[in-house]
Design an enzyme around this catalytic site. Sequence first.
Site, PDB file in Angstrom:
ATOM      1  N   ASP A 157       0.815  -1.208   0.000  1.00  0.00           N
ATOM      2  CA  ASP A 157       0.000   0.000   0.000  1.00  0.00           C
ATOM      3  C   ASP A 157       0.852   1.263   0.000  1.00  0.00           C
ATOM      4  OD1 ASP A 157      -2.627   1.218   0.145  1.00  0.00           O
ATOM      5  OD2 ASP A 157      -2.112   1.808   2.188  1.00  0.00           O
ATOM      6  N   ARG A 158       2.125   1.155   0.393  1.00  0.00           N
ATOM      7  CA  ARG A 158       2.997   2.327   0.434  1.00  0.00           C
ATOM      8  C   ARG A 158       3.450   2.763  -0.953  1.00  0.00           C
ATOM      9  NH1 ARG A 158       2.187   5.289   4.776  1.00  0.00           N
ATOM     10  NH2 ARG A 158       2.195   4.016   6.664  1.00  0.00           N
TER      11      ARG A 158
ATOM     12  N   MET B  68      -8.051   5.244   2.875  1.00  0.00           N
ATOM     13  CA  MET B  68      -8.215   6.441   2.047  1.00  0.00           C
ATOM     14  C   MET B  68      -6.968   6.786   1.232  1.00  0.00           C
ATOM     15  SD  MET B  68     -11.282   7.472   2.502  1.00  0.00           S
ATOM     16  CE  MET B  68     -11.117   9.062   1.701  1.00  0.00           C
ATOM     17  N   ARG B  69      -5.896   5.999   1.396  1.00  0.00           N
ATOM     18  CA  ARG B  69      -4.678   6.335   0.665  1.00  0.00           C
ATOM     19  C   ARG B  69      -4.886   6.251  -0.840  1.00  0.00           C
ATOM     20  NH1 ARG B  69      -1.188   3.582   3.382  1.00  0.00           N
ATOM     21  NH2 ARG B  69      -0.365   5.332   4.569  1.00  0.00           N
ATOM     22  N   ALA B  70      -5.710   5.311  -1.288  1.00  0.00           N
ATOM     23  CA  ALA B  70      -5.942   5.168  -2.729  1.00  0.00           C
ATOM     24  C   ALA B  70      -6.579   6.429  -3.308  1.00  0.00           C
ATOM     25  CB  ALA B  70      -6.834   3.953  -2.996  1.00  0.00           C
TER      26      ALA B  70
END
Length: 699
Positions: free
Chosen positions: A193-194, A274-276
């Site tokens: 995800d990073r 919410m990173r996407a």
Amino acid sequence: MSTPYPFTAVVGQTDLRLALLLNAVSPAVGGVLVRGEKGTAKSTAVRALSALLPQVDVVPGCRFSCAPAAPDPACPDGPHEPGAGAARPARMVELPVGASEDRLVGALDIERALAEGVKAFEPGLLADAHRGILYVDEVNLLHDHLIDLLLDAAAMGASYVEREGVSVRHAARFLLVGTMNPEEGELRPQLLDRFGLTVEVAASREPAQRVEVVRRRLAYEDGPEAFAIRWADEEHEVRARVVAARALLPQVSLGDTALLQIAAACAGFEVDGMRADIVMARTATALAAWAGRTSVRKEDVRQAALLALPHRRRRNPFDAPGLDEEMLDRILDGFPDEEPEPEPDPEPQGPDDGGDGDGGGVPPQHDGPPAREGDSPETAPDAPDTTREDAPQPSAQSSGAAEQAPVAAAEPFRTKVLSVPGLGEGAAGRRSRARTAHGRTTGSQRPRGHLTKLHLAATVHAAAPHQKARGRAGRGLVIRKDDLRQATREGREGNLVLFVVDASGSMAARQRMSAVKGAVMSLLLDAYQRRDKVGLITFRGSGAELALPPTSSVDAAAARLERLPTGGRTPLAAGLLKAHEVLRVERLRDPSRRPLLVVVTDGRATSAGVPGGRPGDTPRELSGRSARLLASEGIASVVVDCESGPVRLGLAGVLAADLGAPAVTLDGLRADSLAGLVKNVRTAVTRTASPDSASRRAA
């Protein structure tokens, strides 16, 4: 220093080049993960990117690359007064897979501490990569402790070092780029995800393009400097376009419609967190700036989704990354695009500009057969890969067997950990206790061979009584080689989990085989989380087959298991002897990695499947002798009893006794029913390894 391969000379790989250039335009996008088979220019394209990045201004003499206009107030080399700086190229820092923790984050300067008696900090790779690129080749093989440090630095934009009496904090904002071959294993979800964007690459199947790859590669090898000069104009044009896009980026407007499209896409594909959404917004903005526009369009959002969402959709390690483009189009079509802005006057912004019709413009391409020659070292065509997952797999054991179609696996469930007894010294992981280079410090010892991890307190303690006799006069200690002490640490190791699965007719009932596959899938998922290597042996019909040699790619094992057919007789002894052979070879290849054997069977043995048995031996006697052979070598084992129905023969329990292993039913394999199994594994193996028990079995 060797001349790098030009970025614009890479053939094809449009998505890869676009993703890298978008990060050059907007480093806030968050980096790129490049997934693909070997020989597809992954590393070459990444290493060539640094030449396209604008130069950075740094404070002269600062080891942490502080910006002169706004220096870091907490910089260990500070404080710095704002003022003029020195320009230098952006750095490309490579993190080797086998790097140590000290090399990554930095550590106490031992030489100065002992010689001068001062505490001084020696920066690591995170400090070198600040305001540049941190590149990790084969990132999926990186040790867990290094991944944890990368996660912390990427999340906070800073590196904190608290060790050996040193307390340091310094800025560490970098563009994280990783390359990997999925066949060698997947990444942990937290690290996955990073990465802001992900790209899948593959070698072209077009003969003309492959010919051009070879031409350019040969030309580069014949004269790297001359080859780079021939591509200098294209490199300059792309570099200028990156600078122009960076300047335009603050003026790009991200309207409400684009934000709704981004939110709807992320919600529709059920991505976590919410990173996407944030990454998609930054990517769409960078795409618009790259195309020379000041507003984001629907095609920018679509291209951003194709780059930012595939690796965030995976619900478990066995899901292939990807995105349903038809579903994406349906989601985006529900929002009318905003009124398009007037097109800017056409200006030359790079070779083969390509317009903005597919996500705001693409990087310069030379995919046809141009006049130039040669290509990157990694784009040379490979021989056909006969081990691909979609290739038909031969089955030596199927002759004479009434083969039945594969059945789907039942839903996986959570299992408790099975560990190998004792204290190992294998690769870092999360399964069994082991002496490792990283973990809690348990003591010190004199170094055996090269000193790798100094125990500072023990070293000082050993040297302190002799300072007067050695004539110490200054602040520094007088240290001799005999004073040095090695730190001993205990952590967790990854093991080789070898599955031996009964695929015979006695296991062929559809419900039972579905449950068996679900149980093995659950154990595979556990092995993925604990960073194990896995192997898969199946036996049925007339013999046993190594369906998957030991590998770090757990999803490859899952794919082989899904296609596993059943039917025929039960050569249990063949499966056990095949396991013995595989473990013997793996012990020679990797002697420090300890095995855990998981036998999935109902215990029946109806066929020998192996030559060389004594006259009159029954299949059951052969399987018992094979099991005792494994037990005599102290191999930790677990038998998963797949017998079902009202009448039970208990043959799996007999096999477990021969292996010196616990037997657990399919229902008992679940986490809430597995209490005491680890203890049983250890007790059984300890009993098996004792000389008395071995002699009793031999008798």
